[in-house]
Design an enzyme around this catalytic site. Structure first.
Site, mmCIF file in Angstrom:
data_model
loop_
_atom_site.group_PDB
_atom_site.id
_atom_site.type_symbol
_atom_site.label_atom_id
_atom_site.label_comp_id
_atom_site.label_asym_id
_atom_site.label_seq_id
_atom_site.Cartn_x
_atom_site.Cartn_y
_atom_site.Cartn_z
ATOM 1 N N HIS A 1 -2.854 7.588 6.581
ATOM 2 C CA HIS A 1 -1.889 8.528 6.172
ATOM 3 C C HIS A 1 -2.638 9.777 5.754
ATOM 4 C CE1 HIS A 1 1.806 6.393 6.236
ATOM 5 N NE2 HIS A 1 1.315 5.293 5.702
ATOM 6 N N HIS B 1 -4.913 1.293 7.145
ATOM 7 C CA HIS B 1 -3.425 1.811 7.334
ATOM 8 C C HIS B 1 -3.347 3.018 6.351
ATOM 9 C CE1 HIS B 1 0.850 1.530 7.792
ATOM 10 N NE2 HIS B 1 1.049 2.269 6.930
ATOM 11 N N GLU B 2 -3.406 2.885 5.099
ATOM 12 C CA GLU B 2 -3.315 3.789 4.137
ATOM 13 C C GLU B 2 -4.239 5.006 4.186
ATOM 14 O OE1 GLU B 2 -0.671 3.632 2.509
ATOM 15 O OE2 GLU B 2 -0.418 1.498 3.088
ATOM 16 N N GLY C 1 0.880 -1.282 0.109
ATOM 17 C CA GLY C 1 0.137 0.160 0.021
ATOM 18 C C GLY C 1 0.862 1.203 -0.222
ATOM 19 N N GLN D 1 2.952 9.951 1.067
ATOM 20 C CA GLN D 1 4.313 9.392 1.235
ATOM 21 C C GLN D 1 5.223 9.646 0.010
ATOM 22 O OE1 GLN D 1 2.293 5.305 2.216
ATOM 23 N NE2 GLN D 1 4.218 5.267 3.312
ATOM 24 N N LEU E 1 6.244 2.086 4.448
ATOM 25 C CA LEU E 1 7.363 2.161 3.462
ATOM 26 C C LEU E 1 7.947 3.398 4.234
ATOM 27 C CD1 LEU E 1 6.005 1.256 0.074
ATOM 28 C CD2 LEU E 1 7.651 -0.167 1.678
HETATM 29 NI NI NI Z 1 2.163 3.228 5.836
#
Ligand code: NI
Length: 184
Positions: free
Chosen positions: A142, A138-139, A45, A50, A97
């Protein structure tokens, strides 16, 4: 195009991202680049912040996760909105990441309903569960400036503190390209 992945400590990871305006830049190209960047880093993901872009966009590919009976989903989510989360809370080990070399158990509900646009601006409302729901949660976090390490408490959090500072300085072993906010 493969972007460097922004590391922990960069303010863009803490910003609330803005909806992606229809027609403002090439969405197809951006989504392609996000998938490319994610695969290059062996991720499942990736959210736009990011790669330093404060847009409400993330991509996922959970097709390689789970056992052989698990199908998984490869998809881009544009301007998504999680409408509901439900089912039993379950623990799953997450990584990110932007925070290489750190993994930790996080507890979240097992199912969710999400409304989002695809790259052709078609609107969808869909239910996801299992690890696909987990990657989405999770994404999605962000986009609101939330990182999985925010959920950790007590000793675990204390133990991670110096590691997180080191990551922001680029003191970490990583095999994909990153942008470190506090690198000297
Ligand atoms: Ni992440």
């Amino acid at each position: 195009m493969i972007y460097p992945i922004v590391a922990y400590g960069d303010p863009v990871l803490r910003k609330e991202a803005k909806d992606f305006p229809e027609g403002s830049e090439d969405l197809t190209e951006l989504v392609e680049s996000m998938f490319e960047t994610m695969y290059k880093a062996n991720g499942v993901g990736l959210a736009a912040p990011q790669i330093g872009k404060s847009h409400r966009i993330f991509v996922i590919d959970s097709t390689q996760m789970g056992d052989e009976n698990f199908e998984g989903v490869k998809r881009a989510f544009i301007n998504p909105e999680i409408l509901d989360e439900y089912g039993n809370d379950w623990i799953f080990e997450e990584g990110c990441l932007s925070i290489p070399d750190i993994r930790a158990d996080v507890e979240r509900p097992e199912k969710l309903t999400i409304r989002y646009f695809d790259e052709q601006w078609n609107q969808h409302e869909e239910e996801f569960d299992d690890v696909t729901a987990r990657v989405i949660q999770h994404e999605y976090d962000h986009l609101d400036g939330v990182l999985f390490t925010d959920y950790l408490k007590g000793l675990k959090k204390q133990m991670l503190r110096s590691k997180l500072v080191n990551i922001s300085k680029g003191i970490v072993k990583v095999d994909y390209r990153m942008r470190f906010p506090n690198k000297k």
